[in-house]
Scaffold this motif. Structure first.
Motif, PDB file in Angstrom:
ATOM      1  N   PRO A   1      73.576  39.408  67.745  1.00 28.41           N
ATOM      2  CA  PRO A   1      72.228  38.861  67.969  1.00 28.41           C
ATOM      3  C   PRO A   1      71.939  38.454  69.409  1.00 28.41           C
ATOM      4  CG  PRO A   1      73.643  37.126  67.180  1.00 28.41           C
ATOM      5  CD  PRO A   1      74.489  38.370  67.221  1.00 28.41           C
ATOM      6  N   PHE A   2      72.843  38.781  70.355  1.00 33.19           N
ATOM      7  CA  PHE A   2      72.606  38.432  71.757  1.00 33.19           C
ATOM      8  C   PHE A   2      71.840  39.541  72.454  1.00 33.19           C
ATOM      9  CE2 PHE A   2      76.644  36.385  70.555  1.00 33.19           C
ATOM     10  CZ  PHE A   2      76.292  35.060  70.766  1.00 33.19           C
ATOM     11  N   THR A   3      71.191  39.189  73.568  1.00 38.26           N
ATOM     12  CA  THR A   3      70.494  40.162  74.406  1.00 38.26           C
ATOM     13  C   THR A   3      70.874  39.910  75.856  1.00 38.26           C
ATOM     14  OG1 THR A   3      68.516  38.815  74.875  1.00 38.26           O
ATOM     15  CG2 THR A   3      68.547  40.054  72.794  1.00 38.26           C
ATOM     16  N   THR A   4      70.548  40.854  76.711  1.00 36.79           N
ATOM     17  CA  THR A   4      70.869  40.702  78.127  1.00 36.79           C
ATOM     18  C   THR A   4      69.958  39.692  78.825  1.00 36.79           C
ATOM     19  OG1 THR A   4      69.490  42.649  78.578  1.00 36.79           O
ATOM     20  CG2 THR A   4      71.868  43.005  78.387  1.00 36.79           C
ATOM     21  N   SER A   5      68.979  39.170  78.115  1.00 37.37           N
ATOM     22  CA  SER A   5      68.166  38.090  78.683  1.00 37.37           C
ATOM     23  C   SER A   5      68.781  36.724  78.394  1.00 37.37           C
ATOM     24  CB  SER A   5      66.732  38.135  78.126  1.00 37.37           C
ATOM     25  OG  SER A   5      66.734  37.919  76.726  1.00 37.37           O
ATOM     26  N   ASN A   6      69.808  36.688  77.535  1.00 40.85           N
ATOM     27  CA  ASN A   6      70.504  35.434  77.235  1.00 40.85           C
ATOM     28  C   ASN A   6      71.484  35.088  78.343  1.00 40.85           C
ATOM     29  OD1 ASN A   6      70.755  36.295  73.717  1.00 40.85           O
ATOM     30  ND2 ASN A   6      69.199  35.081  74.731  1.00 40.85           N
ATOM     31  N   LYS A   7      71.802  33.829  78.463  1.00 42.56           N
ATOM     32  CA  LYS A   7      72.804  33.338  79.395  1.00 42.56           C
ATOM     33  C   LYS A   7      73.375  32.040  78.839  1.00 42.56           C
ATOM     34  CE  LYS A   7      69.745  33.028  82.620  1.00 42.56           C
ATOM     35  NZ  LYS A   7      69.036  32.802  83.912  1.00 42.56           N
ATOM     36  N   VAL A   8      74.500  31.613  79.379  1.00 39.33           N
ATOM     37  CA  VAL A   8      75.098  30.353  78.964  1.00 39.33           C
ATOM     38  C   VAL A   8      74.532  29.223  79.819  1.00 39.33           C
ATOM     39  CG1 VAL A   8      77.216  29.014  78.701  1.00 39.33           C
ATOM     40  CG2 VAL A   8      77.225  31.473  78.228  1.00 39.33           C
ATOM     41  N   THR A   9      74.061  28.189  79.157  1.00 40.06           N
ATOM     42  CA  THR A   9      73.652  26.963  79.839  1.00 40.06           C
ATOM     43  C   THR A   9      74.297  25.794  79.103  1.00 40.06           C
ATOM     44  OG1 THR A   9      71.649  26.737  78.479  1.00 40.06           O
ATOM     45  CG2 THR A   9      71.433  27.917  80.575  1.00 40.06           C
ATOM     46  N   GLY A  10      74.451  24.673  79.784  1.00 36.40           N
ATOM     47  CA  GLY A  10      75.047  23.536  79.097  1.00 36.40           C
ATOM     48  C   GLY A  10      75.300  22.363  80.004  1.00 36.40           C
ATOM     49  N   THR A  11      75.930  21.347  79.425  1.00 33.30           N
ATOM     50  CA  THR A  11      76.251  20.125  80.163  1.00 33.30           C
ATOM     51  C   THR A  11      77.640  19.636  79.786  1.00 33.30           C
ATOM     52  OG1 THR A  11      75.241  18.704  78.478  1.00 33.30           O
ATOM     53  CG2 THR A  11      73.853  19.376  80.339  1.00 33.30           C
ATOM     54  N   LEU A  12      78.303  19.055  80.773  1.00 38.92           N
ATOM     55  CA  LEU A  12      79.553  18.330  80.584  1.00 38.92           C
ATOM     56  C   LEU A  12      79.309  16.899  81.036  1.00 38.92           C
ATOM     57  CD1 LEU A  12      82.371  20.658  82.001  1.00 38.92           C
ATOM     58  CD2 LEU A  12      82.185  19.850  79.649  1.00 38.92           C
ATOM     59  N   THR A  13      79.593  15.930  80.193  1.00 36.51           N
ATOM     60  CA  THR A  13      79.389  14.533  80.545  1.00 36.51           C
ATOM     61  C   THR A  13      80.724  13.801  80.529  1.00 36.51           C
ATOM     62  OG1 THR A  13      77.185  14.550  79.549  1.00 36.51           O
ATOM     63  CG2 THR A  13      78.174  12.397  79.962  1.00 36.51           C
ATOM     64  N   PHE A  14      81.042  13.156  81.661  1.00 31.10           N
ATOM     65  CA  PHE A  14      82.276  12.395  81.782  1.00 31.10           C
ATOM     66  C   PHE A  14      81.942  10.914  81.951  1.00 31.10           C
ATOM     67  CE2 PHE A  14      83.242  16.643  83.351  1.00 31.10           C
ATOM     68  CZ  PHE A  14      84.399  16.953  82.657  1.00 31.10           C
ATOM     69  N   ALA A  15      82.812  10.053  81.447  1.00 31.68           N
ATOM     70  CA  ALA A  15      82.583   8.611  81.545  1.00 31.68           C
ATOM     71  C   ALA A  15      82.751   8.115  82.975  1.00 31.68           C
ATOM     72  CB  ALA A  15      83.533   7.865  80.614  1.00 31.68           C
ATOM     73  N   THR A  16      83.577   8.797  83.764  1.00 39.35           N
ATOM     74  CA  THR A  16      83.813   8.431  85.162  1.00 39.35           C
ATOM     75  C   THR A  16      83.847   9.706  86.006  1.00 39.35           C
ATOM     76  OG1 THR A  16      86.217   8.526  84.856  1.00 39.35           O
ATOM     77  CG2 THR A  16      85.154   6.378  84.531  1.00 39.35           C
ATOM     78  N   PRO A  17      83.690   9.591  87.326  1.00 37.76           N
ATOM     79  CA  PRO A  17      83.766  10.781  88.182  1.00 37.76           C
ATOM     80  C   PRO A  17      85.118  11.474  88.057  1.00 37.76           C
ATOM     81  CG  PRO A  17      82.818   8.932  89.382  1.00 37.76           C
ATOM     82  CD  PRO A  17      83.345   8.378  88.096  1.00 37.76           C
TER      83      PRO A  17
END
Length: 205
Positions: free
Chosen positions: A46-62
């Motif tokens: 069900p993927f297409t070449t217009s799809n891409k990976v996006t996201g977030t990583l959240t850490f409690a400290t740097p």
């Protein structure tokens, strides 16, 4: 030594102003990294070449400086590619990994990330030189029971690119207590300005 009402107001406002103008303590704020991948160069339904990976990583400290594909623990994460989304509340740690490299300032420079549901989907982000050579790009798969379709062919539920994405650091998010102090501080500043304006109006009346 006693304070009149005016003195108490000024002292309170001064403390509030100090809290409002104080910098946010990075150790008490979430550190959020946003990921933006390139469009897939190879995609099957069900993927297409217009799809891409996006996201977030959240850490409690740097992140620490000069990490070399070190195992890290994110407070939360979420990655999406077309119909596939894997989050810190849905992933299976037995099928996942999060390895990060950083520079001297703690910025992300390389990664080996695989977040999987375990038979139900997998989002893999790689930007590092592995034992067998450069291994760069994003790969996504979807499990055989996608949308509950018993006839779905898992071999076709695949997308990839060979172009590394990019992590960018967003502004630190203050804790609720910090927001409360900042609001109190700005309220104090506003009250002081109002008092000055009121006194000036009475003096010219």
């Amino acid at each position: 030594m006693t304070f009149g009402l005016k003195g108490i107001v000024y002292v309170t406002a001064a403390f509030a102003l100090a809290f409002a103008l104080a910098p946010v303590d990075s150790a008490r704020a979430d550190v959020v990294w946003n990921y933006q991948g390139a469009s897939f160069s190879n995609a099957h339904d069900p993927f297409t070449t217009s799809n891409k990976v996006t996201g977030t990583l959240t850490f409690a400290t740097p992140l620490a400086a000069n990490l070399n594909l070190a195992d890290e623990s994110a407070a939360t994460f979420s990655f999406t590619a077309g119909p596939e989304t894997v989050t810190s509340s849905t992933f299976n740690p037995s099928f996942s990994r999060l390895k990060i490299s950083t520079d001297a300032a703690g910025n992300i420079t390389a990664w080996d990330i695989d977040v999987a549901i375990g038979g139900g989907g997998d989002i893999r982000l790689e930007n590092f030189n592995s034992i067998i050579g450069p291994n760069i790009g994003d790969q996504v798969t979807v499990g055989a029971n996608f949308h509950g379709d018993a006839n779905f062919n898992p071999q076709e539920a695949f997308a990839k690119n060979l172009v590394a994405g990019q992590f960018t650091l967003t502004a630190a998010v203050p804790e609720p207590s910090t927001w409360a102090m900042m609001i109190l501080g700005f309220a104090g500043v506003g009250f002081m300005a109002y008092r000055r304006k009121s006194k000036g109006t009475l003096a010219t009346a």
